[in-house]
Motif scaffolding. Structure first.
Motif, PDB file in Angstrom:
ATOM      1  N   LEU A   1       0.815  -1.216   0.000  1.00 57.92           N
ATOM      2  CA  LEU A   1       0.000   0.000   0.000  1.00 57.92           C
ATOM      3  C   LEU A   1       0.852   1.272   0.000  1.00 57.92           C
ATOM      4  O   LEU A   1       0.819   2.046  -0.960  1.00 57.92           O
ATOM      5  N   ILE A   2       1.611   1.480   1.071  1.00 61.09           N
ATOM      6  CA  ILE A   2       2.314   2.761   1.224  1.00 61.09           C
ATOM      7  C   ILE A   2       3.372   2.948   0.148  1.00 61.09           C
ATOM      8  O   ILE A   2       3.571   4.068  -0.348  1.00 61.09           O
ATOM      9  N   ARG A   3       4.051   1.877  -0.240  1.00 66.32           N
ATOM     10  CA  ARG A   3       5.106   1.989  -1.261  1.00 66.32           C
ATOM     11  C   ARG A   3       4.579   2.593  -2.556  1.00 66.32           C
ATOM     12  O   ARG A   3       5.312   3.278  -3.275  1.00 66.32           O
ATOM     13  N   ARG A   4       3.309   2.373  -2.842  1.00 64.00           N
ATOM     14  CA  ARG A   4       2.733   2.825  -4.105  1.00 64.00           C
ATOM     15  C   ARG A   4       2.379   4.314  -4.100  1.00 64.00           C
ATOM     16  O   ARG A   4       2.117   4.878  -5.167  1.00 64.00           O
ATOM     17  N   VAL A   5       2.341   4.928  -2.918  1.00 64.76           N
ATOM     18  CA  VAL A   5       1.961   6.347  -2.860  1.00 64.76           C
ATOM     19  C   VAL A   5       3.112   7.228  -2.391  1.00 64.76           C
ATOM     20  O   VAL A   5       2.921   8.435  -2.205  1.00 64.76           O
ATOM     21  N   LEU A   6       4.297   6.651  -2.182  1.00 63.58           N
ATOM     22  CA  LEU A   6       5.437   7.466  -1.773  1.00 63.58           C
ATOM     23  C   LEU A   6       5.857   8.363  -2.927  1.00 63.58           C
ATOM     24  O   LEU A   6       5.954   7.925  -4.076  1.00 63.58           O
ATOM     25  N   GLY A   7       6.114   9.611  -2.618  1.00 65.16           N
ATOM     26  CA  GLY A   7       6.502  10.552  -3.653  1.00 65.16           C
ATOM     27  C   GLY A   7       6.524  11.962  -3.097  1.00 65.16           C
ATOM     28  O   GLY A   7       6.318  12.190  -1.904  1.00 65.16           O
ATOM     29  N   PRO A   8       6.759  12.930  -3.958  1.00 64.38           N
ATOM     30  CA  PRO A   8       6.850  14.325  -3.483  1.00 64.38           C
ATOM     31  C   PRO A   8       5.529  14.882  -2.970  1.00 64.38           C
ATOM     32  O   PRO A   8       5.512  15.828  -2.188  1.00 64.38           O
ATOM     33  N   ASN A   9       4.405  14.305  -3.421  1.00 62.98           N
ATOM     34  CA  ASN A   9       3.092  14.791  -2.995  1.00 62.98           C
ATOM     35  C   ASN A   9       2.655  14.035  -1.741  1.00 62.98           C
ATOM     36  O   ASN A   9       2.531  12.799  -1.755  1.00 62.98           O
ATOM     37  N   ASP A  10       2.406  14.771  -0.654  1.00 58.05           N
ATOM     38  CA  ASP A  10       2.051  14.141   0.621  1.00 58.05           C
ATOM     39  C   ASP A  10       0.582  13.743   0.715  1.00 58.05           C
ATOM     40  O   ASP A  10       0.231  12.914   1.560  1.00 58.05           O
ATOM     41  N   MET A  11      -0.270  14.325  -0.098  1.00 56.81           N
ATOM     42  CA  MET A  11      -1.704  14.104   0.070  1.00 56.81           C
ATOM     43  C   MET A  11      -2.128  12.642  -0.091  1.00 56.81           C
ATOM     44  O   MET A  11      -2.922  12.137   0.712  1.00 56.81           O
ATOM     45  N   PRO A  12      -1.642  11.897  -1.095  1.00 56.50           N
ATOM     46  CA  PRO A  12      -2.038  10.481  -1.180  1.00 56.50           C
ATOM     47  C   PRO A  12      -1.640   9.680   0.052  1.00 56.50           C
ATOM     48  O   PRO A  12      -2.377   8.788   0.482  1.00 56.50           O
ATOM     49  N   GLN A  13      -0.492   9.995   0.633  1.00 57.53           N
ATOM     50  CA  GLN A  13      -0.046   9.277   1.836  1.00 57.53           C
ATOM     51  C   GLN A  13      -0.972   9.568   3.012  1.00 57.53           C
ATOM     52  O   GLN A  13      -1.344   8.670   3.775  1.00 57.53           O
ATOM     53  N   ILE A  14      -1.354  10.841   3.169  1.00 59.77           N
ATOM     54  CA  ILE A  14      -2.257  11.232   4.256  1.00 59.77           C
ATOM     55  C   ILE A  14      -3.612  10.546   4.095  1.00 59.77           C
ATOM     56  O   ILE A  14      -4.158   9.974   5.036  1.00 59.77           O
ATOM     57  N   PHE A  15      -4.141  10.590   2.853  1.00 57.98           N
ATOM     58  CA  PHE A  15      -5.451   9.971   2.606  1.00 57.98           C
ATOM     59  C   PHE A  15      -5.387   8.461   2.839  1.00 57.98           C
ATOM     60  O   PHE A  15      -6.342   7.867   3.342  1.00 57.98           O
ATOM     61  N   LEU A  16      -4.271   7.830   2.465  1.00 56.98           N
ATOM     62  CA  LEU A  16      -4.158   6.382   2.617  1.00 56.98           C
ATOM     63  C   LEU A  16      -4.181   5.972   4.085  1.00 56.98           C
ATOM     64  O   LEU A  16      -4.951   5.077   4.477  1.00 56.98           O
ATOM     65  N   THR A  17      -3.354   6.604   4.909  1.00 59.89           N
ATOM     66  CA  THR A  17      -3.318   6.208   6.322  1.00 59.89           C
ATOM     67  C   THR A  17      -4.602   6.592   7.046  1.00 59.89           C
ATOM     68  O   THR A  17      -5.056   5.869   7.935  1.00 59.89           O
ATOM     69  N   PHE A  18      -5.218   7.714   6.641  1.00 55.53           N
ATOM     70  CA  PHE A  18      -6.492   8.091   7.248  1.00 55.53           C
ATOM     71  C   PHE A  18      -7.583   7.092   6.854  1.00 55.53           C
ATOM     72  O   PHE A  18      -8.410   6.692   7.685  1.00 55.53           O
ATOM     73  N   ALA A  19      -7.592   6.673   5.581  1.00 53.82           N
ATOM     74  CA  ALA A  19      -8.569   5.676   5.132  1.00 53.82           C
ATOM     75  C   ALA A  19      -8.341   4.340   5.833  1.00 53.82           C
ATOM     76  O   ALA A  19      -9.301   3.646   6.200  1.00 53.82           O
ATOM     77  N   LEU A  20      -7.081   3.981   6.043  1.00 53.41           N
ATOM     78  CA  LEU A  20      -6.770   2.746   6.761  1.00 53.41           C
ATOM     79  C   LEU A  20      -7.289   2.807   8.188  1.00 53.41           C
ATOM     80  O   LEU A  20      -7.824   1.819   8.711  1.00 53.41           O
ATOM     81  N   SER A  21      -7.155   3.971   8.815  1.00 51.90           N
ATOM     82  CA  SER A  21      -7.682   4.155  10.168  1.00 51.90           C
ATOM     83  C   SER A  21      -9.194   3.952  10.199  1.00 51.90           C
ATOM     84  O   SER A  21      -9.720   3.228  11.060  1.00 51.90           O
ATOM     85  N   LEU A  22      -9.900   4.576   9.254  1.00 54.77           N
ATOM     86  CA  LEU A  22     -11.356   4.432   9.205  1.00 54.77           C
ATOM     87  C   LEU A  22     -11.769   2.992   8.914  1.00 54.77           C
ATOM     88  O   LEU A  22     -12.744   2.482   9.479  1.00 54.77           O
ATOM     89  N   LEU A  23     -11.021   2.329   8.031  1.00 57.64           N
ATOM     90  CA  LEU A  23     -11.333   0.936   7.695  1.00 57.64           C
ATOM     91  C   LEU A  23     -11.201   0.033   8.914  1.00 57.64           C
ATOM     92  O   LEU A  23     -12.106  -0.760   9.222  1.00 57.64           O
ATOM     93  N   LEU A  24     -10.104   0.158   9.634  1.00 59.42           N
ATOM     94  CA  LEU A  24      -9.881  -0.687  10.816  1.00 59.42           C
ATOM     95  C   LEU A  24     -10.904  -0.381  11.906  1.00 59.42           C
ATOM     96  O   LEU A  24     -11.396  -1.293  12.584  1.00 59.42           O
ATOM     97  N   LEU A  25     -11.225   0.893  12.062  1.00 62.14           N
ATOM     98  CA  LEU A  25     -12.199   1.293  13.082  1.00 62.14           C
ATOM     99  C   LEU A  25     -13.577   0.689  12.798  1.00 62.14           C
ATOM    100  O   LEU A  25     -14.220   0.112  13.687  1.00 62.14           O
ATOM    101  N   ASN A  26     -14.017   0.787  11.558  1.00 61.70           N
ATOM    102  CA  ASN A  26     -15.345   0.279  11.220  1.00 61.70           C
ATOM    103  C   ASN A  26     -15.381  -1.244  11.164  1.00 61.70           C
ATOM    104  O   ASN A  26     -16.402  -1.856  11.514  1.00 61.70           O
ATOM    105  N   LEU A  27     -14.288  -1.861  10.751  1.00 65.88           N
ATOM    106  CA  LEU A  27     -14.225  -3.320  10.799  1.00 65.88           C
ATOM    107  C   LEU A  27     -14.316  -3.829  12.234  1.00 65.88           C
ATOM    108  O   LEU A  27     -15.002  -4.822  12.509  1.00 65.88           O
ATOM    109  N   SER A  28     -13.627  -3.149  13.146  1.00 63.17           N
ATOM    110  CA  SER A  28     -13.672  -3.571  14.549  1.00 63.17           C
ATOM    111  C   SER A  28     -15.074  -3.376  15.132  1.00 63.17           C
ATOM    112  O   SER A  28     -15.546  -4.196  15.930  1.00 63.17           O
TER     113      SER A  28
END
Length: 289
Positions: free
Chosen positions: A84-111
């Motif tokens: 996951l994270i390897r695919r969004v690493l780059g000069p633009n931080d926004m995809p990384q922020i959205f990815l980890t935030f989405a992962l947080s929401l996914l784990l929260l709702n799954l639990s």
């Protein structure tokens, strides 16, 4: 008065050790991979649920369950970084922020879906036991958690200082391009860094279970404190995050004791603002270690 003050300081230091494990993981990911992991608190929650089910189904003590929760979350960290994270690493931080935030929401709702919002607790023989030194009260469960947390923090410091992988992680955090020129594989280093950070989150969750309830939103409490500690201790500075976490634990405990039951976070944020007013780069002086 002095006895009450000493008790508040002890309580703060004991919970500060748990904050340290979470914040060190956050600052390690930021220092090496250069991303902010908004899902770190949810991995603390997963560590708590792993310990809960091992205890309820097999009678395994939460402290012993560290031997399961840490490897499981280490593997999760490696897989998340690689796929996951390897695919969004780059000069633009926004995809990384959205990815980890989405992962947080996914784990929260799954639990929430799998475990419901019920509070889950584990009662051990030492959950209600405590040392009594003079008029001071030191709970066994929190003392064990603090000692193990400090031992894990020390082990991480030795790992970063004394092993080839630890030195590679430090090199990648200082200058990724030069590290690659020296033959360091950044993808491998990033996988190990994220794995170690999530393993620390799992350890924090297991250490919390003897005296703290597991529920889907529990991670948000600790990730908030972790982000404050990371900023206070300087982004990317592991020692700074450790010291800041202990300070925050003491500040929170003093606020609860002397200001009001709901004033702990207010005192912590007041300390953060005052510190940054005089040291804008944090306690570490802007140095990532």
């Amino acid at each position: 008065m002095w006895e009450t003050l000493a008790q508040a300081v002890i309580n703060g230091l004991l919970i500060g050790g748990i904050y340290a494990l979470v914040s060190i993981g956050v600052t390690l990911i930021f220092g090496v991979v250069k991303i902010v992991n908004f899902a770190q608190g949810e991995f603390v929650m997963l560590g708590m649920y792993i310990s809960f089910f091992l205890s309820s189904q097999f009678g395994i003590d939460p402290i012993v369950s560290l031997l399961v929760s840490m490897p499981v979350l280490f593997i999760c960290g490696v897989l998340i970084q690689h796929y996951l994270i390897r695919r969004v690493l780059g000069p633009n931080d926004m995809p990384q922020i959205f990815l980890t935030f989405a992962l947080s929401l996914l784990l929260l709702n799954l639990s929430l879906m799998l475990f419901t919002a019920n509070y889950r607790t584990v009662h051990t023989w030492y959950s209600d036991e405590a040392f009594h030194i003079g008029g001071l009260y030191i709970p066994y469960a929190k003392l064990i958690a603090f000692v193990v947390a400090m031992a894990l923090s020390g082990a991480l410091w030795l790992f970063l200082r004394a092993t080839d992988m630890g030195k590679a992680m430090r090199a990648a955090s200082q200058n990724r391009e030069v590290a690659m020129l020296m033959g360091i594989n950044p993808n491998r280093v990033f996988c190990v860094a994220l794995g170690v950070a999530l393993a620390l989150a799992g350890a924090a969750g297991s250490l919390l279970m003897p005296f703290y309830s597991a529920y889907p939103f529990v991670g948000q409490v600790f990730v908030l404190m972790a982000f404050v500690a990371v900023v206070l201790g300087t982004l990317g500075n592991v020692i700074g995050a450790l010291v800041a976490s202990l300070m925050m634990g003491v500040a929170e405990s003093l606020g609860i004791q002397f200001v009001g039951a709901d004033s702990g976070l207010i005192v912590v944020f007041a300390m953060l603002l005052l510190t940054l007013a005089f040291k804008p780069n944090g306690l570490g002086g802007g140095r990532a270690r």
